[in-house]
Scaffold this motif. Structure first.
Motif, PDB file in Angstrom:
ATOM      1  N   PRO A  84       0.655  -1.073   0.022  1.00 14.69           N
ATOM      2  CA  PRO A  84       0.041   0.009  -0.063  1.00 14.69           C
ATOM      3  C   PRO A  84       0.681   1.290  -0.084  1.00 14.69           C
ATOM      4  N   ASP A  85       0.285   2.279  -0.664  1.00 10.59           N
ATOM      5  CA  ASP A  85       0.874   3.565  -0.639  1.00 10.59           C
ATOM      6  C   ASP A  85       0.350   4.481   0.457  1.00 10.59           C
ATOM      7  N   LEU A  86       1.222   4.641   1.666  1.00 12.78           N
ATOM      8  CA  LEU A  86       0.314   5.164   2.715  1.00 12.78           C
ATOM      9  C   LEU A  86       0.963   6.649   2.741  1.00 12.78           C
ATOM     10  N   THR A  87       1.561   7.259   1.912  1.00 15.80           N
ATOM     11  CA  THR A  87       2.141   8.438   1.953  1.00 15.80           C
ATOM     12  C   THR A  87       1.017   9.417   2.121  1.00 15.80           C
ATOM     13  N   PRO A  88      -0.067   9.520   1.216  1.00 14.08           N
ATOM     14  CA  PRO A  88      -1.102  10.701   1.482  1.00 14.08           C
ATOM     15  C   PRO A  88      -1.633  10.651   2.652  1.00 14.08           C
ATOM     16  N   LEU A  89      -1.456   9.280   3.336  1.00 13.56           N
ATOM     17  CA  LEU A  89      -2.202   9.453   4.934  1.00 13.56           C
ATOM     18  C   LEU A  89      -1.441   9.656   5.997  1.00 13.56           C
ATOM     19  N   ARG A  90      -0.295  10.310   5.916  1.00  9.72           N
ATOM     20  CA  ARG A  90       0.479  10.636   6.800  1.00  9.72           C
ATOM     21  C   ARG A  90       0.202  11.449   8.115  1.00  9.72           C
ATOM     22  N   GLU A  91      -0.998  12.396   7.791  1.00  6.70           N
ATOM     23  CA  GLU A  91      -1.355  13.350   8.742  1.00  6.70           C
ATOM     24  C   GLU A  91      -2.579  12.472   9.657  1.00  6.70           C
ATOM     25  N   LEU A  92      -2.974  11.345   9.358  1.00 10.55           N
ATOM     26  CA  LEU A  92      -3.930  10.486   9.967  1.00 10.55           C
ATOM     27  C   LEU A  92      -3.479   9.641  11.001  1.00 10.55           C
ATOM     28  N   ARG A  93      -4.129   9.426  12.108  1.00 10.07           N
ATOM     29  CA  ARG A  93      -3.752   8.558  13.016  1.00 10.07           C
ATOM     30  C   ARG A  93      -4.175   7.211  12.803  1.00 10.07           C
ATOM     31  N   LEU A  94      -3.206   6.268  12.064  1.00  8.50           N
ATOM     32  CA  LEU A  94      -3.664   5.007  11.734  1.00  8.50           C
ATOM     33  C   LEU A  94      -2.814   4.124  12.669  1.00  8.50           C
ATOM     34  N   LYS A  95      -3.604   2.914  12.947  1.00  8.97           N
ATOM     35  CA  LYS A  95      -3.028   1.790  13.804  1.00  8.97           C
ATOM     36  C   LYS A  95      -2.975   0.568  12.880  1.00  8.97           C
ATOM     37  N   LEU A  96      -1.696   0.402  12.578  1.00 11.57           N
ATOM     38  CA  LEU A  96      -1.084  -0.603  11.299  1.00 11.57           C
ATOM     39  C   LEU A  96      -0.472  -2.041  11.887  1.00 11.57           C
ATOM     40  N   ASP A  97      -0.916  -3.217  11.300  1.00 16.95           N
ATOM     41  CA  ASP A  97      -0.020  -4.125  11.464  1.00 16.95           C
ATOM     42  C   ASP A  97       1.184  -3.960  11.374  1.00 16.95           C
ATOM     43  N   PRO A  98       2.239  -4.455  12.190  1.00 19.58           N
ATOM     44  CA  PRO A  98       3.535  -4.095  12.083  1.00 19.58           C
ATOM     45  C   PRO A  98       4.206  -4.609  10.778  1.00 19.58           C
ATOM     46  N   TRP A  99       3.692  -6.035  10.313  1.00 21.92           N
ATOM     47  CA  TRP A  99       4.409  -6.565   8.942  1.00 21.92           C
ATOM     48  C   TRP A  99       3.613  -6.607   7.926  1.00 21.92           C
ATOM     49  N   LEU A 100       2.335  -6.494   7.715  1.00 18.84           N
ATOM     50  CA  LEU A 100       1.386  -6.351   6.739  1.00 18.84           C
ATOM     51  C   LEU A 100       0.957  -4.920   6.214  1.00 18.84           C
ATOM     52  N   GLU A 101       1.174  -4.179   7.321  1.00 15.59           N
ATOM     53  CA  GLU A 101       0.664  -2.630   6.989  1.00 15.59           C
ATOM     54  C   GLU A 101      -0.808  -2.554   6.707  1.00 15.59           C
ATOM     55  N   CYS A 102      -1.685  -3.452   7.139  1.00 15.51           N
ATOM     56  CA  CYS A 102      -3.252  -3.543   7.091  1.00 15.51           C
ATOM     57  C   CYS A 102      -3.562  -2.776   8.394  1.00 15.51           C
ATOM     58  N   THR A 103      -5.073  -2.688   8.835  1.00 15.99           N
ATOM     59  CA  THR A 103      -5.367  -2.474  10.110  1.00 15.99           C
ATOM     60  C   THR A 103      -4.988  -3.543  11.115  1.00 15.99           C
ATOM     61  N   LEU A 129      -6.933  -6.466  11.692  1.00 13.69           N
ATOM     62  CA  LEU A 129      -7.151  -7.550  10.568  1.00 13.69           C
ATOM     63  C   LEU A 129      -5.833  -8.277  10.479  1.00 13.69           C
ATOM     64  N   GLY A 130      -4.908  -7.940  10.682  1.00 11.90           N
ATOM     65  CA  GLY A 130      -3.589  -8.486  10.602  1.00 11.90           C
ATOM     66  C   GLY A 130      -3.506 -10.131  10.769  1.00 11.90           C
ATOM     67  N   PRO A 131      -3.914 -10.369  12.183  1.00  8.42           N
ATOM     68  CA  PRO A 131      -3.996 -11.921  12.224  1.00  8.42           C
ATOM     69  C   PRO A 131      -4.889 -12.715  11.735  1.00  8.42           C
ATOM     70  N   LEU A 132      -6.017 -12.081  11.046  1.00 14.53           N
ATOM     71  CA  LEU A 132      -7.025 -12.704  10.213  1.00 14.53           C
ATOM     72  C   LEU A 132      -6.589 -12.996   8.813  1.00 14.53           C
ATOM     73  N   ILE A 133      -5.552 -12.361   8.333  1.00 15.42           N
ATOM     74  CA  ILE A 133      -5.285 -12.494   6.737  1.00 15.42           C
ATOM     75  C   ILE A 133      -3.868 -12.706   6.674  1.00 15.42           C
ATOM     76  N   ASP A 134      -3.185 -12.855   7.625  1.00 15.22           N
ATOM     77  CA  ASP A 134      -1.865 -13.211   7.224  1.00 15.22           C
ATOM     78  C   ASP A 134      -1.449 -14.152   6.439  1.00 15.22           C
ATOM     79  N   PRO A 135      -0.819 -14.012   5.068  1.00 17.55           N
ATOM     80  CA  PRO A 135      -0.653 -15.024   3.973  1.00 17.55           C
ATOM     81  C   PRO A 135       0.265 -16.162   4.423  1.00 17.55           C
ATOM     82  N   ASN A 136       0.905 -16.102   5.523  1.00 12.79           N
ATOM     83  CA  ASN A 136       1.769 -17.161   5.839  1.00 12.79           C
ATOM     84  C   ASN A 136       0.637 -18.186   6.698  1.00 12.79           C
ATOM     85  N   LEU A 137      -0.458 -17.850   6.786  1.00  7.35           N
ATOM     86  CA  LEU A 137      -1.482 -18.888   7.526  1.00  7.35           C
ATOM     87  C   LEU A 137      -2.865 -18.828   6.729  1.00  7.35           C
ATOM     88  N   HIS A 138      -3.246 -17.905   5.983  1.00 10.13           N
ATOM     89  CA  HIS A 138      -4.528 -17.829   5.460  1.00 10.13           C
ATOM     90  C   HIS A 138      -4.589 -17.562   3.876  1.00 10.13           C
TER      91      HIS A 138
END
Length: 458
Positions: A310-329, A332-341
Motif C-alpha cells: 500500500p501507498d501510505l504517503t497521502p495518509l501521513r497526517e492521519l492516526r492509523l494503527k497498522l499491523d507491523p508487518w502487513l501494513e493493514c489495519t 485485521l492482520g492476524p485474520l489475513i496473514d498470508p503465512n497462515l490464510h
C-alpha cells in the motif's frame, strides 16, 4: 450517524470503490468518489487481459446489482469466469455510467494528502467533529474537498514490490527501469513487440508470475528466438503449481496445472533459490545477480511479479494503527496473514476490524489487506456494506458481517515457505491437520502478548 451535510469520500473508482458508492447511496448518504485516472477501474484495465479465478457470482456487489438492474442491465452468466477487461466492460463501466452514481464521480482527481480541518496529526481536542480535508491534483490544478468520512479504496496495483528479495529495490533496479515491467504485462497484446524474439526473466512464483510465464511460453511458440527464464526465491518449484483439480476455484487450479506442465516440458529455464540483489548492464544486456553470487546473464527484459504494497504517503497526517508487518489495519492482520490464510479462510470482518484511531477513516478493498495477497472482491463488497451501515447509524447491520466465499482450500500459504510469494498450501487453508489450534500455535502471532489469534481454529 455522521454529519450528512458533508459527503462521504471514496478514494478510488475500482470495483470496491464503486460498490462503496452504491452502498452509501442505498443508505441515503452522499458519496464523493475521487479517481486519479481518467476512467474508472484503471488498475483492472491494466491487467484486463488476465482471467480472474472467481466466477461472476462472486464479482458483483449486491447494492451495485440493484442499481444496475433498475436500468435494465442483465447480469452475465454467474458461473462464467471473466477477464479483468470483461469485468470492466460488462459491469463496472455500466455501473459508473448510471446517472445516480456518475453525478458523484470525479475522474482525474488524484488524492495526494488527507488531514483534518485545522488539525495536524498531534492535536486531539475536537478531532472527532472536525471534517476531513482531502487535497487532490487535477489537470487544472490543485483542489481541496471536505468529507464527513473517508473510505480509501485506492488499491495497491500502482505500488508494486521491488525485485530485491529483502523488500528493497535491487541495486541498479531503478537505473534500468526501462527494461523492467511489474505485474502482468500484456505480452501477447499491446506489448508483444517488447518480448518477441528476446530473452525475458520472470521474477516471482505467485499467480501473476504464472500468467506472465504462460503468456511468454505461448509467444515463444509463435515467435522464434523468444526465451523464458523463471527466477524463484524459494527452492521448491512445486509450491507454485498449486492444488490442480483439488482447488475449488477451477480457474486457479488450471493455472497451476498449466504452469506445472510448462515446467515439465522444458520450455523455460528455472532458476530456484535466486534472491535478486543487483541489476547491471553488460554488453548491452542486463545481468541479474543473486545474493549468493550467482548470475543470470544476457537478459533483454525483466518482469517482476512479486506482489504489491500500500501507498501510505497521502495518509501521513492521519492516526492509523497498522499491523507491523502487513501494513493493514492492526486488528485485521492476524485474520489475513498470508503465512497462515488463503483468500477463502479469512473469516468475515467489517467496520470493527477496519477502524483506526482516526474516527471516520477506513481502508477498504485490497489496500485494506496491506501486503497480503489473499484478497477477493467479494470480501471488499462486504467490507463497504458494513461500513456504510455503520455510517448510517444501523449498528445491527454493520456488525452482522457475513461472507459467501468459495472453499478455496489449497491456495492458503505455507508457514514454512521462504516468502509469501513462494507459498502455496498447507495448514489453515489446505487439508486440515488433526489439530488446527496446534497448527496456529506455531505462528509467532499467537505467541505475542496482546495479539489476536490467527483464526484457524476459531
Amino acid at each position: 450517524m455522521i454529519d450528512t451535510s458533508l459527503p462521504v469520500a471514496v478514494i478510488g473508482a475500482g470495483p470496491v470503490g464503486l460498490a462503496a458508492a452504491a452502498h452509501l447511496l442505498a443508505r441515503g448518504l452522499v458519496p464523493l468518489v475521487l479517481e486519479a485516472a481518467p476512467a474508472v477501474a484503471a488498475n483492472m484495465r491494466d491487467w484486463g487481459h488476465v482471467r480472474v479465478f472467481s466466477p461472476w457470482r462472486y464479482n458483483i456487489d449486491r447494492a451495485a446489482r440493484t442499481l444496475l438492474e433498475r436500468s435494465g442491465w442483465i447480469a452475465p452468466d454467474p458461473d462464467e469466469v471473466p477477464t479483468g477487461r470483461e469485468i470492466v466492460e460488462s459491469y463496472l463501466q455500466p455501473l459508473a455510467s448510471l446517472p445516480a452514481l456518475s453525478a458523484h464521480l470525479r475522474l482525474g482527481h488524484c488524492v495526494v494528502a488527507v488531514s483534518r480541518q485545522r488539525m495536524d496529526k498531534v492535536k486531539t481536542a475536537g478531532r472527532d467533529s472536525s471534517p476531513f480535508v482531502i487535497r487532490v491534483t487535477t489537470p487544472d490544478g490543485e483542489l481541496e474537498f471536505q468529507a464527513a468520512a473517508i473510505l480509501d479504496a485506492s488499491g495497491t496495483w500502482s505500488t508494486p514490490n521491488p525485485m530485491g528479495a529483502n523488500g528493497l529495490p535491487a541495486k541498479g533496479e531503478a537505473a534500468h527501469r526501462d527494461r523492467i515491467q511489474y505485474g502482468i504485462p500484456d505480452v501477447l497484446g499491446s506489448l508483444r513487440g517488447r518480448y518477441a524474439g528476446r530473452r525475458t526473466v520472470v521474477v516471482g512464483s505467485g499467480h501473476s508470475a504464472a500468467n506472465a510465464l504462460l503468456d511468454l511460453a505461448r509467444l515463444a511458440v509463435q515467435e522464434p528466438g523468444t526465451r523464458v527464464v523463471w527466477a524463484v526465491r524459494g527452492t521448491d518449484l512445486r509450491r507454485a503449481f498449486g492444488g490442480g483439480d483439488a482447488d475449488a476455484l477451477a480457474a486457479r487450479g488450471a493455472l497451476g496445472t498449466a504452469l506445472g506442465n510448462l515446467h515439465a516440458s522444458g520450455s523455460l529455464e528455472p532458476v530456484a533459490g535466486f534472491r535478486a540483489a543487483e541489476v547491471s548492464l553488460v554488453n548491452g544486456q542486463l545481468t541479474l545477480g543473486s545474493d549468493d553470487g550467482r548470475r543470470i546473464d544476457a537478459v533483454d527484459e525483466v518482469i517482476v511479479a512479486t506482489g504489491q504494497r500500500p501507498d501510505l504517503t497521502p495518509l501521513r497526517e492521519l492516526r492509523l494503527k497498522l499491523d507491523p508487518w502487513l501494513e493493514c489495519t492492526e486488528a485485521l492482520g492476524p485474520l489475513i496473514d498470508p503465512n497462515l490464510h488463503s483468500c477463502g479462510t479469512v473469516r468475515p470482518h467489517g467496520v470493527r476490524e477496519l477502524s483506526h484511531p482516526e474516527p471516520g477513516f477506513y481502508t477498504v478493498g485490497i489496500k485494506s489487506y496491506g501486503r497480503a495477497p489473499t484478497f477477493l472482491m467479494a470480501t471488499g463488497y462486504e467490507q463497504v456494506r458494513s461500513i456504510a451501515a455503520f455510517l448510517a447509524g444501523d449498528l445491527e447491520a454493520a456488525h452482522d458481517v457475513q461472507l459467501d466465499l468459495p472453499e478455496t482450500g489449497v491456495c492458503s500459504s505455507d508457514p514454512g515457505a521462504d516468502s509469501v510469494e513462494d507459498a502455496t498450501g498447507v495448514c489453515c487453508g489446505g487439508p486440515a491437520p488433526a489439530d488446527l489450534n496446534a497448527c496456529c500455535a506455531e505462528d509467532a502471532r499467537v505467541k505475542m502478548a496482546g495479539r489476536l489469534g490467527c483464526g484457524c481454529g476459531d
